[in-house]
Design an enzyme around this catalytic site. Structure first.
Site, PDB file in Angstrom:
ATOM      1  N   LYS A  47      54.013  56.174  74.008  1.00  0.00           N
ATOM      2  CA  LYS A  47      54.733  55.583  74.953  1.00  0.00           C
ATOM      3  C   LYS A  47      54.250  54.984  76.054  1.00  0.00           C
ATOM      4  O   LYS A  47      54.537  53.842  76.334  1.00  0.00           O
ATOM      5  CB  LYS A  47      55.831  56.635  75.448  1.00  0.00           C
TER       6      LYS A  47
ATOM      7  N   GLN B  11      60.561  65.340  76.522  1.00  0.00           N
ATOM      8  CA  GLN B  11      59.886  65.429  75.242  1.00  0.00           C
ATOM      9  C   GLN B  11      60.440  66.697  74.801  1.00  0.00           C
ATOM     10  O   GLN B  11      60.294  67.558  75.051  1.00  0.00           O
ATOM     11  CB  GLN B  11      58.489  65.271  75.440  1.00  0.00           C
TER      12      GLN B  11
ATOM     13  N   ASP C 252      67.062  58.314  75.882  1.00  0.00           N
ATOM     14  CA  ASP C 252      67.035  58.829  74.456  1.00  0.00           C
ATOM     15  C   ASP C 252      68.296  58.948  73.843  1.00  0.00           C
ATOM     16  O   ASP C 252      68.280  59.176  72.754  1.00  0.00           O
ATOM     17  CB  ASP C 252      66.360  60.323  74.695  1.00  0.00           C
TER      18      ASP C 252
HETATM   19  N1  GUN Z   1      60.683  64.715  69.834  1.00  0.00           N
HETATM   20  C1  GUN Z   1      60.846  64.258  68.448  1.00  0.00           C
HETATM   21  N2  GUN Z   1      61.493  62.891  68.685  1.00  0.00           N
HETATM   22  C2  GUN Z   1      61.928  62.815  69.880  1.00  0.00           C
HETATM   23  C3  GUN Z   1      62.640  61.792  70.704  1.00  0.00           C
HETATM   24  O1  GUN Z   1      62.882  60.950  70.045  1.00  0.00           O
HETATM   25  N3  GUN Z   1      62.846  62.041  72.084  1.00  0.00           N
HETATM   26  C4  GUN Z   1      62.300  63.328  72.737  1.00  0.00           C
HETATM   27  N4  GUN Z   1      62.628  63.235  73.965  1.00  0.00           N
HETATM   28  N5  GUN Z   1      61.396  64.181  71.934  1.00  0.00           N
HETATM   29  C5  GUN Z   1      61.308  64.011  70.592  1.00  0.00           C
END
Ligand code: GUN
Length: 293
Positions: A52, A96, A119
């Site tokens: 990211k 996350q 998200d």
């Molecule tokens: N863990 C696995 N996929 C994701 C996602 O798209 N967003 C977040 N925040 N955590 C994740």
């Protein structure tokens, strides 16, 4: 068989985003700022957050990461969410997942300011998605819709089967694929752990979206000739062929399934690259205050 190249599509979208960022800066505005909150040291989460940050840099965003140890209390995590909600410099942020077991995921997600929830996991954004009101769409489903749209895959009236009903992928995907628009309008079947005759249902799919979290689960007998297959899975398997000592495989047995497909996404190089791009796009929308809350 045509490969849906996630890298080409992700790069095209990144270029579009970078152009918008340049315009914002030329207009005297700050570039979009995406933050991530990482609790604990889950290795997959570390990789995701590092990717990211790299992607933010590529498109000219500001990025920041807040790291907390796995033993952090739920209260402290909620306070950090409040801090990010109130920081005027942060346009959007993600928490996350997975979180350590002593922390309630739902409590944390509900604490995020919906206008910064890039998200798309907050119930307000999920509810808006259900109602068809513009909002932040969950990143992986949004990325898959972009792959489908930009590959000009015909979805209207098609039989779309989704494997897996997670809140992050399968369930929102079922909503988006059944919506009344030119890049959806499919008849959707959502399969899960209690579905009977799963093989027979898959074998009738024109479009098969697999997010079941089981390594190479979909075999060639489950796929109709000419089907479109989207593989959301990502698993590390040991390999003597790579420097790292492992390679990535998906939820689909690619070698045997791909010859039957009209289109298929590879792993790696398919859906995985789109999730971060979708997150960048949501952050750009947050910075531009595209949705009112
Ligand atoms: N863990 C696995 N996929 C994701 C996602 O798209 N967003 C977040 N925040 N955590 C994740």
């Amino acid at each position: 068989m045509k490969l849906i190249d996630g890298k080409i599509i992700a790069d095209a979208i990144k270029t579009e985003i970078a152009i918008e960022v340049r315009k914002m800066i030329d207009d005297g505005k700050n570039p979009p700022h995406l933050a991530a909150l990482l609790v604990g040291d889950d290795p997959a989460s570390q990789t995701y957050v590092a990717n990211k940050e790299k992607s933010c840099k590529e498109v000219g965003f500001t990025s920041s990461v807040y790291r907390l140890p796995a033993r952090t209390s739920e209260k402290e995590v909620l306070e950090t969410v409040d801090f990010l909600n109130n920081d005027p410099e942060v346009d959007g942020f993600i928490v996350q997942l997975p979180l350590p077991e002593h922390i309630s995921v739902n409590k944390v997600i509900e604490r995020i300011d919906p206008s910064k929830d890039v998200d798309g996991f907050h119930p307000i954004n999920l509810g808006r998605m259900l109602a068809g009101v513009p909002s932040f769409l969950p990143a992986t489903p949004y990325g898959i819709m972009q792959l489908i749209e930009r590959s000009k895959i015909d979805t209207v009236g098609k039989n779309c089967v989704i494997l897996g009903r997670s809140n992050i992928v399968g369930t929102p995907m079922s909503v988006l694929m059944s919506r009344n628009n030119a890049h959806a309008n499919s008849t959707v079947t959502l399969c899960h752990s209690k579905t009977a005759n799963i093989k027979e249902i898959c074998a009738k799919a024109d479009i098969l979206i697999v997010a079941i979290g089981k390594q190479q689960y979909v075999t060639s007998d489950m796929v109709k000739e000419g089907a479109v297959v989207i593989d959301v899975g990502m698993h590390r398997v040991p390999s003597t062929q790579t420097k790292s000592g492992f390679r990535l495989v998906g939820d689909v047995d690619f070698a045997n399934v791909s010859p039957k497909c009209s289109y298929i996404t590879p792993v790696p190089g398919g859906v995985g690259l789109m999730t971060i791009v979708a997150l960048l796009d949501n952050t750009l929308k947050a910075a531009k205050k595209e949705f009112s809350f």
